[in-house]
Design a protein around this motif. Structure first.
Motif, PDB file in Angstrom:
ATOM      1  N   LYS A   1      -6.664  -1.203   9.337  1.00 22.44           N
ATOM      2  CA  LYS A   1      -7.601  -2.306   9.079  1.00 22.44           C
ATOM      3  C   LYS A   1      -8.825  -1.815   8.305  1.00 22.44           C
ATOM      4  CE  LYS A   1      -6.782  -5.992  10.107  1.00 22.44           C
ATOM      5  NZ  LYS A   1      -6.049  -6.930   9.228  1.00 22.44           N
ATOM      6  N   PHE A   2      -9.337  -0.612   8.633  1.00 18.04           N
ATOM      7  CA  PHE A   2     -10.463  -0.058   7.883  1.00 18.04           C
ATOM      8  C   PHE A   2     -10.079   0.094   6.411  1.00 18.04           C
ATOM      9  CE2 PHE A   2     -12.055   2.443  11.835  1.00 18.04           C
ATOM     10  CZ  PHE A   2     -12.719   1.332  12.311  1.00 18.04           C
TER      11      PHE A   2
ATOM     12  N   TYR B   1      -8.264   5.793  -0.567  1.00 18.42           N
ATOM     13  CA  TYR B   1      -8.289   5.633   0.889  1.00 18.42           C
ATOM     14  C   TYR B   1      -6.961   6.079   1.459  1.00 18.42           C
ATOM     15  CZ  TYR B   1     -12.082   2.551  -0.452  1.00 18.42           C
ATOM     16  OH  TYR B   1     -13.224   2.046  -1.005  1.00 18.42           O
ATOM     17  N   PHE B   2      -7.003   6.778   2.596  1.00 18.07           N
ATOM     18  CA  PHE B   2      -5.761   7.150   3.261  1.00 18.07           C
ATOM     19  C   PHE B   2      -6.015   7.475   4.723  1.00 18.07           C
ATOM     20  CE2 PHE B   2      -7.408  10.868   1.035  1.00 18.07           C
ATOM     21  CZ  PHE B   2      -7.414  11.863   2.007  1.00 18.07           C
ATOM     22  N   PRO B   3      -4.980   7.316   5.553  1.00 19.07           N
ATOM     23  CA  PRO B   3      -5.101   7.696   6.964  1.00 19.07           C
ATOM     24  C   PRO B   3      -4.995   9.205   7.090  1.00 19.07           C
ATOM     25  CG  PRO B   3      -2.919   6.824   6.528  1.00 19.07           C
ATOM     26  CD  PRO B   3      -3.691   6.695   5.253  1.00 19.07           C
TER      27      PRO B   3
ATOM     28  N   ALA C   1     -10.246  -3.664  -0.234  1.00 22.65           N
ATOM     29  CA  ALA C   1     -10.480  -5.015  -0.750  1.00 22.65           C
ATOM     30  C   ALA C   1     -11.917  -5.180  -1.241  1.00 22.65           C
ATOM     31  CB  ALA C   1     -10.171  -6.052   0.330  1.00 22.65           C
ATOM     32  N   GLY C   2     -12.707  -4.108  -1.098  1.00 17.05           N
ATOM     33  CA  GLY C   2     -14.083  -4.143  -1.594  1.00 17.05           C
ATOM     34  C   GLY C   2     -15.080  -4.772  -0.647  1.00 17.05           C
ATOM     35  N   MET C   3     -14.690  -4.952   0.613  1.00 15.80           N
ATOM     36  CA  MET C   3     -15.601  -5.543   1.594  1.00 15.80           C
ATOM     37  C   MET C   3     -16.317  -4.419   2.332  1.00 15.80           C
ATOM     38  SD  MET C   3     -13.311  -8.575   3.232  1.00 15.80           S
ATOM     39  CE  MET C   3     -11.704  -7.794   3.263  1.00 15.80           C
TER      40      MET C   3
ATOM     41  N   MET D   1       0.849  -1.177   0.000  1.00 18.94           N
ATOM     42  CA  MET D   1       0.000   0.000   0.000  1.00 18.94           C
ATOM     43  C   MET D   1       0.891   1.235   0.000  1.00 18.94           C
ATOM     44  SD  MET D   1      -3.035   1.165   2.558  1.00 18.94           S
ATOM     45  CE  MET D   1      -2.219   1.414   4.087  1.00 18.94           C
ATOM     46  N   PRO D   2       0.597   2.233  -0.818  1.00 18.33           N
ATOM     47  CA  PRO D   2       1.409   3.438  -0.848  1.00 18.33           C
ATOM     48  C   PRO D   2       1.310   4.195   0.467  1.00 18.33           C
ATOM     49  CG  PRO D   2      -0.270   3.476  -2.573  1.00 18.33           C
ATOM     50  CD  PRO D   2      -0.465   2.235  -1.789  1.00 18.33           C
TER      51      PRO D   2
END
Length: 190
Positions: free
Chosen positions: A167-168, A65-67, A174-176, A1-2
């Motif tokens: 984890k989020f 997505y990113f923190p 992952a598409g979940m 993950m970048p």
């Protein structure tokens, strides 16, 4: 993950010059404007041409997505959806951040990032048809709507926000999507 640490560094509000109001040097500073160097770096990051070479171009995806760190002490996961034009927050400690403050804390994303993307013709350049179509409906700059997800796992201590954020992001990328998760909107009006 970048590594998305850079997104926040580019969007951090720059410090005022300390000049008195009305001075020539202070006159050009608008909180929505980024210094040229940060805007240039953000353009490279979004286009996937960042010098370290580990970022995928955002023009190839519908969501990113990113923190993101709130108040310098709490990590949350952010989902930018370019079709819905939303910035959704996944927060493992919703009692820490009042919903009324969330819009203010996310101003660098909801407003500044949205302005930079619009100015760089991000939607026109997108390779995702839905995103390109969204751009056609946006004749002028529009901030991202800020939403938060209420039904996500909550931490029981003061130190688990980082791992839960990861984890989020892992789960979402992952598409979940979780059953029973509902969204609560946060007003972007003052």
């Amino acid at each position: 993950m970048p590594s998305f640490k850079f997104v926040q560094q580019f969007l951090e509000p720059f410090k005022p010059t300390g000049r008195r109001r009305g001075s020539k040097k202070g006159a050009g500073s608008n909180p929505d404007d980024l210094p040229a160097s940060k805007a240039k770096n953000l353009h490279h990051f979004v286009r996937g041409t960042w010098q370290h070479g580990y970022a995928q171009a955002w023009t190839k995806v519908r969501k990113v997505y990113f923190p993101y760190n709130l108040k310098g002490s709490h990590w949350v996961a952010i989902e930018l959806d370019f079709v819905r034009h939303t910035a959704t927050v996944y927060d493992s400690y919703i009692d820490y951040t009042k919903r009324s403050k969330l819009v203010t804390l996310l101003h660098p994303i909801s407003d500044t990032l949205a302005r930079v993307l619009f100015d760089m013709h991000f939607y026109d350049d997108s390779e995702v048809e839905e995103v390109k179509q969204k751009g056609l409906t946006m004749s002028m700059y529009t901030p991202f709507s800020v939403c938060s997800i209420a039904d996500v796992p909550q931490q029981r201590d003061g130190a688990s926000c980082g791992i839960l954020t990861v984890k989020f992001i892992e789960h979402l990328s992952a598409g979940m999507s979780g059953g029973g998760i509902f969204m609560r909107s946060v007003s972007t009006k003052g």
